[in-house]
Design an enzyme around this catalytic site. Structure first.
Site, mmCIF file in Angstrom:
data_model
loop_
_atom_site.group_PDB
_atom_site.id
_atom_site.type_symbol
_atom_site.label_atom_id
_atom_site.label_comp_id
_atom_site.label_asym_id
_atom_site.label_seq_id
_atom_site.Cartn_x
_atom_site.Cartn_y
_atom_site.Cartn_z
ATOM 1 N NE ARG A 134 2.464 10.141 0.815
ATOM 2 C CZ ARG A 134 2.910 9.552 -0.294
ATOM 3 N NH1 ARG A 134 4.088 9.871 -0.779
ATOM 4 N NH2 ARG A 134 2.165 8.670 -0.934
ATOM 5 C CB CYS A 178 19.970 -0.037 -18.664
ATOM 6 S SG CYS A 178 21.686 -0.304 -18.212
ATOM 7 C CD GLU A 179 13.571 0.387 -16.908
ATOM 8 O OE1 GLU A 179 12.603 1.152 -17.111
ATOM 9 O OE2 GLU A 179 13.477 -0.791 -16.557
HETATM 10 C C1 LIG Z 1 -1.451 2.982 2.449
HETATM 11 C C2 LIG Z 1 -2.533 2.994 3.473
HETATM 12 C C3 LIG Z 1 -2.476 3.893 4.539
HETATM 13 C C4 LIG Z 1 -1.395 4.937 4.681
HETATM 14 O O1 LIG Z 1 -1.455 5.906 3.709
HETATM 15 P P1 LIG Z 1 -0.511 7.211 3.813
HETATM 16 O O2 LIG Z 1 -0.846 7.996 2.623
HETATM 17 O O3 LIG Z 1 0.887 6.746 3.831
HETATM 18 O O4 LIG Z 1 -0.897 7.903 5.090
HETATM 19 C C5 LIG Z 1 -3.472 3.819 5.492
HETATM 20 N N1 LIG Z 1 -4.475 2.912 5.392
HETATM 21 C C6 LIG Z 1 -4.571 2.040 4.377
HETATM 22 C C7 LIG Z 1 -5.691 1.078 4.338
HETATM 23 C C8 LIG Z 1 -3.599 2.050 3.387
HETATM 24 O O5 LIG Z 1 -3.696 1.192 2.367
#
Ligand SMILES: *Cc1c(COP(=O)(O)O)cnc(C)c1O
EC number: 4.1.1.20
Length: 452
Positions: free
Chosen positions: A301, A369-370
């Site tokens: 993210r 439709c939610e």
């Molecule tokens: C989803 C995930 C990430 C990434 O998480 P972010 O919050 O997007 O940084 C990293 N490692 C694992 C094992 C994940 O499942």
């Protein structure tokens, strides 16, 4: 959590504040909202809406900022493996691969995508709570850099795969440090009650077991306590526990050379700054810096979330009872985060003149439709008439990857901006493509009385 329930009514940042907090966005008096050097209205005019738009240079800049913070904290050797699940578009993977990032994948499909985008297998780590025999076989035959193993049972499976392939596989154990990430329950992963990782009390025995199996080379530990973590405190606690576990395992005679810190760094969906990278790297250095470990991390993210917007046009603005609704042509099938995680996203009109208009509270919804198909409730917005274009901000992570075609709504188009240029990276799905992989059994359409 503030980032999920959103700011208090009346305390929401307006368009100007949202734009000011995002260096890749500017409002041009004539061209309207710009992402890097491109007018978003131009992309929507060409590709229609809804359309995802990502900024390549924004992603590069964010990766560079993360590296700079790690270097400043004395952790310059940390390997960054981008968590592919946040946004798995080949163009996004290519941007990150060219900038030297590896990949963290959670399925055979993501592994294939990362390889197709040119990320070497040695720079890929494979995480996930349920890796199939088939996917592990693919990963081992490709020469995957590391498998993050989540259970004793998976160790036995991986050993069998390694032996059959005649290979030695580097692995780390994903352990569950039992730390509350203080984020939304649906994306909390590091509590003892969660399905992820090896229970804290069992780590030493499982590590010894890993070392006893043929084909396996246990080299360290991994953790990932959740996503959208907006303070360094849960990391502080978790890294301290990990350092303690490294010491215990070493005291028991094990070689611990790698530590994968996972992802989870939160962003500000509002007008704040999010987690300070310097603070994050400082906490990492404090607990893990002096241990002679090869450190790794798996941000998703943080790298791509702010770099993307979802452009959408108003279908209709209507009054129902005493509520004002703006119905967009984007919906929960495109961006599910508000419906799924109660996520708050900034929404900014693209035209400067529209953005400057007087504001009143409206509910901004999609046409599905939610009732859950709601992007914003009681949001102060300027008047948005039919065809007005808006940008839903910070849609670069967990956006397009979670789309569906619910309500027979085709997948949206996507474009990549890079400085002053842009190009289509996914055309809009055609309606006929919605059923192109479906068949109707012949017997259902045979005419009565006809002989076969
Ligand atoms: C989803 C995930 C990430 C990434 O998480 P972010 O919050 O997007 O940084 C990293 N490692 C694992 C094992 C994940 O499942």
């Amino acid at each position: 959590m503030a980032d999920f329930s959103g700011p208090l009514p009346g305390a929401e940042p307006d368009s100007a504040a949202l734009i000011a907090a995002r260096p890749h966005l500017t409002m041009d008096a004539e061209k309207g909202l710009m992402l890097e050097g491109v007018a978003l209205a131009e992309i929507a005019a060409d590709l229609g809406s809804p359309v995802w738009v990502y900024g390549a240079d924004t992603i590069r800049t964010r990766l560079a900022a993360l590296r700079a913070a790690l270097t400043k904290a004395g952790l310059g050797g940390t390997d960054i493996h981008y968590a592919v699940k946040a946004n798995d578009h080949l163009a996004i993977l290519a941007v990150l691969a060219a900038a030297g990032a590896g990949a963290d994948v959670v399925s055979g499909g993501e592994l294939a995508r990362a390889r197709h985008a040119g990320i070497p297998a040695a720079h890929i780590v494979y995480s996930g709570v349920g890796k199939s025999f088939r996917d592990l076989t693919l990963a081992v035959s490709e020469g995957i850099g590391q498998v993050n193993v989540e259970s004793r049972e998976e160790l036995a499976m991986l050993s069998a795969v390694a032996v059959a392939a005649g290979r030695q596989v580097d692995l780390v154990l994903r352990v569950n440090p039992d730390v509350d990430a203080k984020t939304h329950a649906k994306i909390t992963t590091g509590l003892a009650e969660n399905k992820f990782g090896i229970a804290w009390a069992e780590v030493e025995s499982v590590y010894a077991y890993a070392g006893s199996l043929p084909g396996l080379n246990p080299v360290g530990l991994a953790m990932h306590i959740g996503s959208q973590i907006v303070s360094t405190e849960p990391f502080d606690t978790a890294f301290a526990r990990m350092a303690g576990m490294v010491a215990r395992l070493r005291a028991a005679g094990h070689t611990i050379s790698r530590l994968d810190c996972g992802g989870g760094i939160g962003i500000s969906y509002e007008a704040g700054t999010g987690v300070s990278l310097d603070d994050y790297a400082g906490v990492m250095a404090k607990h893990l810096g002096g241990l002679g470990l090869h450190l790794m991390m798996e941000p998703g993210r943080w790298l791509v979330g702010p770099a993307g917007v979802l452009l959408s046009s108003v279908i209709i603005a209507k009054k129902t009872g005493n509520r004002d609704f703006v119905v967009l042509d984007a919906a929960m099938n495109d961006l599910v985060r508000p419906a799924m995680y109660d996520a708050w996203h900034g929404i900014v009109p693209v035209a400067a003149a529209v953005a400057a208009g007087p504001q009143a509270p409206v509910d901004i919804v999609g046409p599905v439709c939610e009732t859950g198909d709601t992007f914003a409730k009681d949001r102060l917005m300027p008047a948005l008439g039919p065809d007005a274009l808006v940008a839903i901000l910070d849609a670069g992570a967990y956006g397009a990857v979670m789309s569906s075609t619910y309500n027979a709504r085709p997948f949206a188009a996507a474009a990549l901006v890079d400085g002053d240029r842009w190009t289509t990276i996914t055309p809009r799905q055609q309606v006929t493509e919605l059923w192109s992989r479906e068949t109707v059994p012949a017997w259902l359409t045979e005419t009565a009385g006809e002989t076969g």
